[in-house]
Scaffold this motif. Structure first.
Motif, mmCIF file in Angstrom:
data_model
loop_
_atom_site.group_PDB
_atom_site.id
_atom_site.type_symbol
_atom_site.label_atom_id
_atom_site.label_comp_id
_atom_site.label_asym_id
_atom_site.label_seq_id
_atom_site.Cartn_x
_atom_site.Cartn_y
_atom_site.Cartn_z
ATOM 1 N N ALA A 147 149.700 45.174 -24.565
ATOM 2 C CA ALA A 147 148.343 44.685 -24.835
ATOM 3 C C ALA A 147 148.085 44.475 -26.326
ATOM 4 O O ALA A 147 146.933 44.315 -26.745
ATOM 5 N N LYS A 148 149.133 44.430 -27.134
ATOM 6 C CA LYS A 148 148.962 44.220 -28.572
ATOM 7 C C LYS A 148 148.998 42.732 -28.905
ATOM 8 O O LYS A 148 149.733 41.967 -28.291
ATOM 9 N N VAL A 149 148.203 42.330 -29.891
ATOM 10 C CA VAL A 149 148.208 40.947 -30.353
ATOM 11 C C VAL A 149 149.488 40.704 -31.135
ATOM 12 O O VAL A 149 149.759 41.370 -32.140
ATOM 13 N N LEU A 150 150.290 39.764 -30.664
ATOM 14 C CA LEU A 150 151.544 39.440 -31.327
ATOM 15 C C LEU A 150 151.329 38.442 -32.450
ATOM 16 O O LEU A 150 151.850 38.609 -33.560
ATOM 17 N N ILE A 151 150.547 37.402 -32.174
ATOM 18 C CA ILE A 151 150.319 36.338 -33.151
ATOM 19 C C ILE A 151 148.872 35.874 -33.065
ATOM 20 O O ILE A 151 148.399 35.542 -31.971
ATOM 21 N N ASN A 152 148.177 35.829 -34.168
ATOM 22 C CA ASN A 152 146.901 35.115 -34.272
ATOM 23 C C ASN A 152 147.216 33.716 -34.774
ATOM 24 O O ASN A 152 147.717 33.545 -35.894
ATOM 25 N N LEU A 153 146.980 32.721 -33.933
ATOM 26 C CA LEU A 153 147.387 31.355 -34.250
ATOM 27 C C LEU A 153 146.376 30.680 -35.167
ATOM 28 O O LEU A 153 145.182 30.997 -35.136
ATOM 29 N N PRO A 154 146.828 29.732 -35.997
ATOM 30 C CA PRO A 154 145.938 29.100 -36.974
ATOM 31 C C PRO A 154 144.902 28.187 -36.342
ATOM 32 O O PRO A 154 144.944 27.872 -35.150
ATOM 33 N N ALA A 155 143.979 27.722 -37.167
ATOM 34 C CA ALA A 155 142.813 26.971 -36.696
ATOM 35 C C ALA A 155 143.158 25.596 -36.138
ATOM 36 O O ALA A 155 142.327 24.985 -35.461
ATOM 37 N N ASP A 156 144.367 25.074 -36.420
ATOM 38 C CA ASP A 156 144.702 23.741 -35.904
ATOM 39 C C ASP A 156 145.142 23.783 -34.441
ATOM 40 O O ASP A 156 145.466 22.755 -33.860
ATOM 41 N N TRP A 157 145.156 24.976 -33.825
ATOM 42 C CA TRP A 157 145.427 25.094 -32.398
ATOM 43 C C TRP A 157 144.132 24.945 -31.622
ATOM 44 O O TRP A 157 143.065 25.354 -32.079
ATOM 45 N N ASP A 158 144.229 24.345 -30.431
ATOM 46 C CA ASP A 158 143.070 24.333 -29.542
ATOM 47 C C ASP A 158 143.443 25.022 -28.239
ATOM 48 O O ASP A 158 144.606 25.318 -27.981
ATOM 49 N N PHE A 159 142.439 25.261 -27.410
ATOM 50 C CA PHE A 159 142.585 26.108 -26.237
ATOM 51 C C PHE A 159 143.240 25.385 -25.058
ATOM 52 O O PHE A 159 143.909 25.997 -24.234
ATOM 53 N N SER A 160 143.050 24.070 -24.948
ATOM 54 C CA SER A 160 143.361 23.371 -23.702
ATOM 55 C C SER A 160 144.721 22.706 -23.648
ATOM 56 O O SER A 160 145.181 22.343 -22.566
ATOM 57 N N SER A 161 145.410 22.523 -24.778
ATOM 58 C CA SER A 161 146.642 21.724 -24.761
ATOM 59 C C SER A 161 147.935 22.515 -24.564
ATOM 60 O O SER A 161 148.923 21.941 -24.109
ATOM 61 N N PRO A 162 148.034 23.808 -24.873
ATOM 62 C CA PRO A 162 149.320 24.505 -24.723
ATOM 63 C C PRO A 162 149.721 24.738 -23.266
ATOM 64 O O PRO A 162 148.875 24.956 -22.391
ATOM 65 N N ARG A 163 151.029 24.686 -23.022
ATOM 66 C CA ARG A 163 151.631 25.001 -21.727
ATOM 67 C C ARG A 163 152.896 25.815 -21.993
ATOM 68 O O ARG A 163 153.766 25.381 -22.745
ATOM 69 N N TRP A 164 153.004 26.982 -21.369
ATOM 70 C CA TRP A 164 154.215 27.771 -21.520
ATOM 71 C C TRP A 164 155.398 27.071 -20.845
ATOM 72 O O TRP A 164 155.262 26.504 -19.765
ATOM 73 N N SER A 165 156.567 27.170 -21.475
ATOM 74 C CA SER A 165 157.796 26.755 -20.805
ATOM 75 C C SER A 165 157.963 27.578 -19.537
ATOM 76 O O SER A 165 157.715 28.787 -19.542
ATOM 77 N N PRO A 166 158.408 26.973 -18.428
ATOM 78 C CA PRO A 166 158.597 27.733 -17.198
ATOM 79 C C PRO A 166 159.891 28.536 -17.179
ATOM 80 O O PRO A 166 160.113 29.306 -16.251
ATOM 81 N N VAL A 167 160.737 28.376 -18.195
ATOM 82 C CA VAL A 167 162.051 29.017 -18.181
ATOM 83 C C VAL A 167 162.313 29.893 -19.397
ATOM 84 O O VAL A 167 163.269 30.665 -19.401
ATOM 85 N N ASP A 168 161.484 29.827 -20.435
ATOM 86 C CA ASP A 168 161.768 30.528 -21.684
ATOM 87 C C ASP A 168 160.489 31.143 -22.233
ATOM 88 O O ASP A 168 159.562 30.425 -22.613
#
Length: 493
Positions: free
Chosen positions: A133-154
């Motif tokens: 439950a620890k925060v690994l990475i706080n991502l920068p402001a140029d990221w948005d909420f709706s566009s990321p998709r995790w790889s299904p294999v990695d």
């Protein structure tokens, strides 16, 4: 330490809007030509009653629910056992940040549920280690909420499909190195897309395909992320079986693989006034038009009232499937769309249904009549308050879909529940094409505004589900994780 949960099994038969249940009885009742759904719990259903003509214990209260009760929210990393259905629920985020995840699909879980992609009401996003439950990475402001998709294999790879800062590109983000790499730039290749969109909904297939559309160029596309090959077509091109215009697009889905009957990989463009189905032609390097939503037949809400031509094809003025909450799943090689639909006949109710995409314009015809519509379970009967459902299906060739249910309470803050919504405030998981429904937990989120909805998502192996809850406290969102008992051994939290 590894342990396997042993769910209690209750055989349940759903048919023609009626519900029959045998509690503690080993024998299953079979009705000829009707579907049988098994309902299971991790423990016996508690604090639940059968009323309003339901014989299943569909009306449940969450003991100690706040703000009216005295339920003590555990600390981050700690767990509680759901008193209604027995799921072990772990708190993944505390109240120091107003935490959320994106949606039911795409899933917040990485390939093997090592990480979760989360955000907050203030717009910033982060990657959290699921085990600690620890925060690994706080991502920068140029990221948005709706566009990321995790790889299904990695677990180490997160794809970024379009978005605010890179509207016409697909990028790869590597968690271990914190680096971004451009994989495809559609502004510089032969496509010349100005922007690509997913609608913030839908996921990558288990064999690493994704879908998007380019509004300005009116293209719908599928991408093989393994080969970085893109297959597109003009969705507005004239088609003999497309009789209605192409209006506003809400989101897009791609099936979990190729259908075992047709050999086709389907892309579903969810839009007004009728969804559109396409398939990938790898030999020609393009998408091919399959069909628009069939007209909704008489007996279904929004269906033919006598004015339609009953030819099975959506025509102007007819009711057709547009943009309901839905997701795709695979069961034994077949590709399905999961959603809820209302019925006027033979009973007035809303049912959970699956649609066999290979049936084309016959997808709304009942399976018993040679079509693709299977009734899985009755959700709500007319005369009661109907709830909102969200669906998230695992990135897997084995079907696991999480269903989260909520209803705005009309008399907040005086009362949290008004008591007449079946399955209200529940998180449940469907295995197979309605083979089993497992009722897991009450999500304990009270709906004051949109982001109070749990919008539960599921891990690729069906082992874990994740949802948002405010625990009845306004503007106090937390993210929680629960074990399902599916998908193999369960790690003890």
């Amino acid at each position: 330490m590894i342990r396997r949960m042993r769910p209690r099994v209750l055989p349940l038969v759903f048919f023609s809007g009626a519900l029959l249940i045998g509690i503690g009885v080993a024998q299953q009742h079979r009705i000829p030509s009707q579907n049988i759904t098994l309902v299971t719990y991790l423990t016996s259903p508690n604090f639940c009653t059968s009323k309003y003509g339901y014989t299943v214990p569909a009306f449940c209260a969450a003991p100690g629910e706040i703000p009216l009760g005295k339920f003590a929210i555990p600390d981050v990393g700690s767990s509680y056992a759901d008193p209604n259905f027995g799921a072990k629920v772990r708190i993944l985020t505390d109240n120091s940040v107003d935490s959320l995840h994106q949606y039911s699909a795409p899933t917040a879980f990485s390939a093997n549920a090592k990480y979760a992609f989360l955000g907050a009401m203030d717009g910033h996003v982060r990657i959290v280690d699921v085990a600690t439950a620890k925060v690994l990475i706080n991502l920068p402001a140029d990221w948005d909420f709706s566009s990321p998709r995790w790889s299904p294999v990695d677990d180490d790879v997160l794809y970024i499909v379009g978005g605010l800062s890179q509207p016409n590109r697909i990028l790869k983000y590597q968690v271990s190195t914190r680096t971004k790499t451009t994989l495809i730039d559609y502004s510089r290749d032969s496509h010349h897309f100005s922007r690509i969109d997913t609608g913030g909904t839908g996921d990558i297939s288990p064999d690493n395909w994704l879908a998007f559309w380019a509004q300005e160029e009116h293209q719908v596309c599928a991408v093989d992320m393994g080969q970085l090959r893109t297959y597109c077509t003009d969705y507005t091109a004239p088609q003999p079986a497309s009789h209605v215009p192409w209006g506003s697009i809400d989101y897009i889905l791609i099936t979990k693989g190729k259908d075992s009957d047709t050999g086709k990989r389907y892309v579903v463009l969810m839009m007004e006034p009728a969804l559109g189905v396409f398939s990938v032609n790898e030999e020609k390097g393009t998408l091919e038009f399959e069909n628009r939503s069939p007209e909704i037949p008489a007996g279904m809400m929004g269906g033919d009232s006598g004015k339609g031509n009953k030819d099975g094809i959506c025509d102007p003025g007819e009711g057709c499937i547009t943009t309901p909450h839905a997701d795709v799943f695979e069961d034994r090689g077949k590709q399905y769309l999961l959603l809820s639909m209302g019925f006027d006949q033979p009973a007035c109710e809303a049912d959970l249904i699956s649609l066999d995409l290979s049936k084309g314009t016959n997808m709304l015809t009942a399976v018993e009549q040679g079509g693709g519509r299977r009734t899985i379970m009755k959700q709500f009967g007319c005369g009661l308050t109907w709830s909102s459902l969200h669906f998230g299906c695992a990135r897997s060739h084995s079907a696991y879909c999480v269903i989260s249910i909520d209803t705005p309470s009309p008399d907040l803050p005086t009362a949290v529940r008004n008591g007449n919504e079946p399955f209200h405030s529940e998180v449940m998981v469907m295995r197979g094409n309605g083979a089993e429904i497992r009722r897991l937990a009450m999500h304990r989120s009270v709906l004051f505004q949109y982001w109070d909805q749990p919008r539960a998502c599921i891990s690729s192996d069906g082992r874990l589900v994740l949802w948002d809850t405010n625990f009845g406290i306004k503007e106090n969102h937390r993210v929680v994780i629960a074990e399902t008992g599916f998908g193999g051994p369960v790690t003890k939290f």
